[in-house]
Structure formats: structure tokens, C-alpha cells
Design a protein around this motif. Structure first.
Motif, mmCIF file in Angstrom:
data_model
loop_
_atom_site.group_PDB
_atom_site.id
_atom_site.type_symbol
_atom_site.label_atom_id
_atom_site.label_comp_id
_atom_site.label_asym_id
_atom_site.label_seq_id
_atom_site.Cartn_x
_atom_site.Cartn_y
_atom_site.Cartn_z
ATOM 1 N N ARG A 134 5.325 3.749 -4.208
ATOM 2 C CA ARG A 134 5.160 4.797 -4.943
ATOM 3 C C ARG A 134 5.747 4.495 -6.500
ATOM 4 N NH1 ARG A 134 4.102 9.478 -2.323
ATOM 5 N NH2 ARG A 134 4.155 9.550 -0.225
ATOM 6 N N CYS A 146 -4.337 11.708 -13.498
ATOM 7 C CA CYS A 146 -3.061 12.733 -13.178
ATOM 8 C C CYS A 146 -1.875 12.358 -14.060
ATOM 9 C CB CYS A 146 -2.747 12.332 -11.786
ATOM 10 S SG CYS A 146 -4.230 12.880 -10.525
ATOM 11 N N CYS A 179 0.948 -1.247 -0.022
ATOM 12 C CA CYS A 179 0.163 0.089 -0.024
ATOM 13 C C CYS A 179 0.717 1.279 0.137
ATOM 14 C CB CYS A 179 -0.892 -0.083 1.137
ATOM 15 S SG CYS A 179 -0.034 -0.031 2.968
ATOM 16 N N LYS A 233 -3.914 -2.613 -8.073
ATOM 17 C CA LYS A 233 -5.315 -2.308 -8.053
ATOM 18 C C LYS A 233 -5.403 -0.798 -7.515
ATOM 19 C CE LYS A 233 -6.546 -6.837 -6.152
ATOM 20 N NZ LYS A 233 -7.254 -7.562 -4.953
ATOM 21 N N PRO A 234 -6.500 -0.135 -7.668
ATOM 22 C CA PRO A 234 -6.646 1.086 -7.381
ATOM 23 C C PRO A 234 -6.422 1.584 -5.937
ATOM 24 C CG PRO A 234 -8.733 0.250 -9.103
ATOM 25 C CD PRO A 234 -8.061 -0.776 -8.505
ATOM 26 N N SER A 235 -6.352 0.376 -5.004
ATOM 27 C CA SER A 235 -6.138 0.446 -3.908
ATOM 28 C C SER A 235 -4.779 1.275 -3.585
ATOM 29 C CB SER A 235 -6.522 -0.442 -2.869
ATOM 30 O OG SER A 235 -5.882 -1.850 -3.474
ATOM 31 N N ASP A 254 -7.496 3.447 -13.060
ATOM 32 C CA ASP A 254 -8.104 3.937 -11.918
ATOM 33 C C ASP A 254 -6.973 4.238 -10.717
ATOM 34 O OD1 ASP A 254 -10.594 3.788 -12.859
ATOM 35 O OD2 ASP A 254 -10.966 1.826 -12.292
ATOM 36 N N LEU A 255 -5.601 3.973 -10.986
ATOM 37 C CA LEU A 255 -4.574 4.396 -9.962
ATOM 38 C C LEU A 255 -4.672 5.713 -9.711
ATOM 39 C CD1 LEU A 255 -1.927 1.944 -11.450
ATOM 40 C CD2 LEU A 255 -3.219 1.728 -9.274
ATOM 41 N N PRO A 256 -5.119 6.412 -8.436
ATOM 42 C CA PRO A 256 -5.461 7.651 -8.344
ATOM 43 C C PRO A 256 -4.036 8.620 -8.468
ATOM 44 C CG PRO A 256 -5.537 6.675 -6.480
ATOM 45 C CD PRO A 256 -5.476 5.633 -7.333
ATOM 46 N N ALA A 257 -2.960 8.355 -8.150
ATOM 47 C CA ALA A 257 -1.821 9.270 -8.142
ATOM 48 C C ALA A 257 -0.917 8.983 -9.297
ATOM 49 C CB ALA A 257 -0.995 8.891 -6.824
ATOM 50 N N THR A 267 -3.147 3.600 -3.959
ATOM 51 C CA THR A 267 -3.291 5.047 -3.881
ATOM 52 C C THR A 267 -2.024 6.053 -3.828
ATOM 53 O OG1 THR A 267 -3.370 5.257 -1.271
ATOM 54 C CG2 THR A 267 -5.272 4.699 -2.619
ATOM 55 N N LYS A 268 -0.945 5.535 -3.659
ATOM 56 C CA LYS A 268 0.411 6.307 -3.611
ATOM 57 C C LYS A 268 1.135 5.980 -5.073
ATOM 58 C CE LYS A 268 0.613 6.540 1.465
ATOM 59 N NZ LYS A 268 0.396 7.752 1.382
#
Length: 205
Positions: A87, A159, A84, A105-107, A131-134, A109-110
Motif C-alpha cells: 500500500r 483517485c 501485490c 504495475k497497475p496490478s 493506471d494504479l487504481p488506488a 491494486t492496493k
């Protein structure tokens, strides 16, 4: 060495069997760069030790993993739990994973930098990556070319600033379709000139 934060240049295949499990005890490790070879796949005990250590590190503070891999083992497919804090993930190898690992997975988040080699990528894999937010940098090497057209959905990769897609088979028909509004912050797109790319005129559903 529990306070060690950066470890680079270690060759797992040539390391002693006692060294490999010690990696899993480096609870403060943030940056790991390791080298593997075919010797590792021939030594199943050491291979399982490495997997166990990586699984432990994914529960600690590991932020960067760089694999220099000349082996044919699919060790990374079995990595769990989800790292988790990761990076950066980078592969410097001629080895291609059979599919997108389940731990991506999209979880995550970093996750900001992803460089990965794949034998196959599916539509749902592109959605997962989108869906990877960062995610800021994405580099995908494919061998062979995708079997089907790859579509970047209009809501994907919010992003992403740099995207590199390389297919090893120059005779293949790999191409991308971008939904309207996809990758809104993209600054650099790199695809070999022999690939066919087109932009969709219609908004993706």
C-alpha cells in the motif's frame, strides 16, 4: 518472531549476515522500514540475501516499505514478484533509480502512497502510474529534469488527491501538460515555482 507485524529502524548494512535472511521468514510482517548504506553494495553476499528476503516478503503480507538509502545500488529494480499487498512505498534517500521499476504495475491494486526518486521518467511511465487504481498520493523526485514534456492523460489517476513533482536541476525545462479531466479528484498539486506547467485545451486521444 513469525507473528511480528511491524519492524522499523533496522540498519541492514550494519546487521550480521545471519540477520538479513531472517527477514524473509517474517511471514506476518506488514510494515518494514530499513536503512542501507554504501557498505551494502560492497558486500554482494549480504546484498543478495536482502534481495531474496524482499522477494519472499512480497509474497506474504507486506503492506508498507520505507527505504532509507545512502547507497548507490539499484537493488529495488530487481525486486520480484510483484508485492501485490503493498500500500505504501517510500524512499528517503539521495539515490535515484535509473527508471521506474518493472514491479510498479497497475496490478498493484492496493498501492495508495508512492514516493520515488528517478533519473528518468517517460510518457509510458506516467501512463503506468496513472493506471494504479488506488493511488491517492504520488511524490516524484527527478534528477535531472525530464528530457521531454510529461503528459497526464485525461483518464489517468482517477483517485489521486495529492501530487508532488520535484526536479533537482533548477535550470531545466521540465513541465507538465494535463489532459482535460485528468486527476479529477486532485486536491493538492505541488510543483516548484520555477517549473513551467500548462493545462491542455484539448482532450487527449
Amino acid at each position: 518472531m513469525r507473528n511480528l507485524q511491524v519492524l522499523t529502524g533496522i540498519n541492514i548494512s550494519n546487521s550480521s549476515a545471519s540477520t538479513v535472511p531472517e527477514l524473509g521468514e517474517l511471514t506476518s510482517l506488514r510494515d518494514l522500514k530499513i536503512s542501507l548504506s554504501d557498505k551494502l553494495s560492497k558486500c554482494k553476499t549480504k546484498e543478495e540475501m536482502l534481495l531474496a528476503s524482499l522477494c519472499k516478503l512480497s509474497s506474504y503480507k507486506l503492506q508498507s516499505l520505507h527505504i532509507i538509502d545512502n547507497s548507490s545500488d539499484d537493488l529495488l529494480e530487481r525486486w520480484f514478484p510483484i508485492p501485490c499487498f503493498l500500500r505504501l512505498f517510500r524512499m528517503s534517500t539521495n539515490h535515484f533509480l535509473p527508471q521506474l521499476p518493472k514491479w510498479i504495475k497497475p496490478s498493484l491494486t492496493k498501492m495508495a502512497y508512492l514516493n520515488i526518486n528517478l533519473r528518468e521518467i517517460k510518457e509510458e511511465d506516467m501512463e503506468t502510474l496513472g493506471d494504479l487504481p488506488a493511488l491517492l498520493y504520488l511524490e516524484i523526485w527527478l534528477e535531472p529534469n525530464p528530457k521531454k514534456q510529461l503528459t497526464v492523460q485525461s483518464t489517468g489517476f482517477p483517485c489521486l488527491k495529492e501530487f508532488l513533482l520535484v526536479c533537482s536541476d533548477h535550470d531545466g525545462g521540465a513541465y507538465l501538460t494535463f489532459g482535460k479531466g485528468a486527476m479529477p479528484k486532485l486536491e493538492k498539486l505541488e510543483i516548484p515555482f520555477h517549473r513551467y506547467m500548462r493545462v491542455s485545451k484539448h482532450r487527449s486521444p
